[in-house]
Design a protein around this motif. Structure first.
Motif, mmCIF file in Angstrom:
data_model
loop_
_atom_site.group_PDB
_atom_site.id
_atom_site.type_symbol
_atom_site.label_atom_id
_atom_site.label_comp_id
_atom_site.label_asym_id
_atom_site.label_seq_id
_atom_site.Cartn_x
_atom_site.Cartn_y
_atom_site.Cartn_z
ATOM 1 N N ASP A 62 0.826 -1.210 0.000
ATOM 2 C CA ASP A 62 0.000 0.000 0.000
ATOM 3 C C ASP A 62 0.863 1.263 0.000
ATOM 4 N N ALA A 63 1.961 1.235 0.749
ATOM 5 C CA ALA A 63 2.855 2.396 0.786
ATOM 6 C C ALA A 63 3.523 2.613 -0.571
ATOM 7 N N GLN A 64 4.001 1.553 -1.186
ATOM 8 C CA GLN A 64 4.645 1.684 -2.489
ATOM 9 C C GLN A 64 3.663 2.168 -3.548
ATOM 10 N N ALA A 65 2.431 1.666 -3.504
ATOM 11 C CA ALA A 65 1.417 2.116 -4.463
ATOM 12 C C ALA A 65 1.096 3.595 -4.254
ATOM 13 N N LYS A 228 -10.096 6.909 -1.562
ATOM 14 C CA LYS A 228 -9.012 6.298 -0.774
ATOM 15 C C LYS A 228 -9.007 4.770 -0.894
ATOM 16 N N ILE A 229 -9.016 4.304 -2.135
ATOM 17 C CA ILE A 229 -8.996 2.864 -2.403
ATOM 18 C C ILE A 229 -7.546 2.382 -2.354
ATOM 19 N N ARG A 230 -7.256 1.462 -1.506
ATOM 20 C CA ARG A 230 -5.883 0.975 -1.331
ATOM 21 C C ARG A 230 -5.334 0.413 -2.645
ATOM 22 N N PRO A 237 -0.526 11.418 1.081
ATOM 23 C CA PRO A 237 -1.209 12.063 2.209
ATOM 24 C C PRO A 237 -2.409 11.263 2.721
ATOM 25 N N THR A 238 -3.222 10.710 1.815
ATOM 26 C CA THR A 238 -4.382 9.936 2.275
ATOM 27 C C THR A 238 -3.946 8.625 2.921
ATOM 28 N N MET A 239 -2.858 8.034 2.424
ATOM 29 C CA MET A 239 -2.368 6.781 3.010
ATOM 30 C C MET A 239 -1.789 7.020 4.403
ATOM 31 N N VAL A 240 -1.210 8.189 4.628
ATOM 32 C CA VAL A 240 -0.729 8.526 5.967
ATOM 33 C C VAL A 240 -1.891 8.514 6.952
ATOM 34 N N GLU A 241 -3.005 9.135 6.564
ATOM 35 C CA GLU A 241 -4.177 9.142 7.440
ATOM 36 C C GLU A 241 -4.698 7.720 7.681
ATOM 37 N N MET A 242 -4.740 6.908 6.631
ATOM 38 C CA MET A 242 -5.272 5.554 6.768
ATOM 39 C C MET A 242 -4.386 4.712 7.675
ATOM 40 N N ALA A 252 2.775 5.228 9.120
ATOM 41 C CA ALA A 252 2.215 6.550 8.835
ATOM 42 C C ALA A 252 3.301 7.620 8.868
ATOM 43 N N PHE A 253 4.140 7.603 9.901
ATOM 44 C CA PHE A 253 5.176 8.621 10.005
ATOM 45 C C PHE A 253 6.285 8.404 8.980
ATOM 46 N N THR A 254 6.500 7.166 8.564
ATOM 47 C CA THR A 254 7.500 6.920 7.516
ATOM 48 C C THR A 254 7.059 7.540 6.204
ATOM 49 N N LEU A 255 5.795 7.331 5.839
ATOM 50 C CA LEU A 255 5.283 7.961 4.616
ATOM 51 C C LEU A 255 5.293 9.479 4.740
ATOM 52 N N ALA A 256 4.938 9.988 5.923
ATOM 53 C CA ALA A 256 4.980 11.432 6.139
ATOM 54 C C ALA A 256 6.411 11.961 6.008
ATOM 55 N N ALA A 257 7.383 11.195 6.489
ATOM 56 C CA ALA A 257 8.780 11.603 6.369
ATOM 57 C C ALA A 257 9.230 11.614 4.909
#
Length: 287
Positions: A62-65, A228-230, A237-242, A252-257
């Motif tokens: 999900d993060a890579q996508a 927000k479909i995985r 940004p939407t994946m951070v919230e999810m 979440a914080f890794t994607l935000a970073a």
């Protein structure tokens, strides 16, 4: 021979040293509290489980996508807005026509309208309950909750950045150089590429950098139209919230970073270009 009276230098400010120190201290405290501290917190929380936790978070499908989706959106939206921003600035500054003030107002509209409202407008126009949206879905061309809707939402919220950077510069430069080139027999395209574009390139670059940063970080409008479909429509940004709502704090914080690092990279690129071409920038900067 008359005496020469040397005037004493006028101070830049007339405030007492205590007031100046207080203002500088308040400014620094504001920057540290609202900018530097949250940014440091993001990286600290991302590294809470060490680099192994960061790598594991980045390996999540999900993060890579989400990363691919965000970069793809920026790669599409930024060039389109650059082209339309140049066209809008060219029309406003080089021609006189009825409705020019209204066009400028329309360019500023995304600044006044909430991104969530912008996303809702797209849902109302292209959603399944609308006539147009129903026809598009029936013909396998969905806009809402699909990639085209995300592109449209991003284009809407980022459109003013390029145009708003170019318009003041092109107004200040005037029309004399273009008119001289046309008088000498240059075509419209040649005049643009040899006269106009070199004169606005730094303002254009700055607008593109701002547009890119906003395109990657947009949340409100994208959250409404994407669904927000995985793995399909979720952006960073939407994946951070999810991730955060699912108590996957490190992910979440890794994607935000990662998102913050992309923004810092954009800022670094801008600073390097300003440093390498300081003289040219000083000649074209409007401030």
């Amino acid at each position: 021979m008359s005496d020469i009276v040397l005037s004493r230098p006028v101070p830049v400010t007339t405030e007492p040293p205590l007031i100046r120190t207080l203002l500088i201290g308040l400014s620094l405290a504001f920057v540290v509290l609202f900018l530097f501290a949250p940014l440091v917190t993001v990286f600290v929380e991302a590294l809470k489980q060490g680099w192994a936790g960061v790598i594991d978070a980045l390996r999540l499908p999900d993060a890579q996508a989400a990363i691919r989706m965000t970069l793809t959106i920026a790669a599409i939206a930024v060039p389109i807005n650059a082209i339309f921003g140049i066209a809008a600035a060219w029309a406003i500054t080089k021609f006189d026509f009825p409705g020019k003030a209204f066009l400028i107002t329309l360019i500023d509209l995304p600044f006044a309208v909430s991104p969530v409202v912008a996303g809702l407008m797209l849902v109302l126009l292209f959603g399944a309950n609308s006539t147009l949206g129903g026809w598009l879905i029936a013909n396998d061309m969905p806009i809402v909750f699909a990639f085209p809707g995300i592109i449209m939402a991003t284009l809407f919220v980022t459109f003013p950045f390029v145009a708003r950077e170019l318009i003041p510069v092109m107004i200040e430069q005037g029309r004399a150089e273009e008119e001289a080139a046309l008088t000498l027999g240059a075509s419209g395209w040649r005049t643009f590429f040899t006269v106009t574009l070199p004169n606005i390139r730094w303002a254009l670059l700055y607008g593109v950098l701002l547009c890119n940063a906003r395109a990657m970080g947009e949340f409100g409008a994208v959250a409404v139209v994407s669904g927000k479909i995985r793995g399909e429509t979720a952006t960073m940004p939407t994946m951070v919230e999810m991730f955060y709502n699912e108590y996957l704090a490190v992910a979440a914080f890794t994607l935000a970073a990662v998102l913050a690092m992309l923004a810092l990279l954009t800022l670094l690129l801008k600073s390097l270009l300003e440093w390498r071409h300081a003289d040219l920038l000083a000649a074209t900067r409007r401030h």
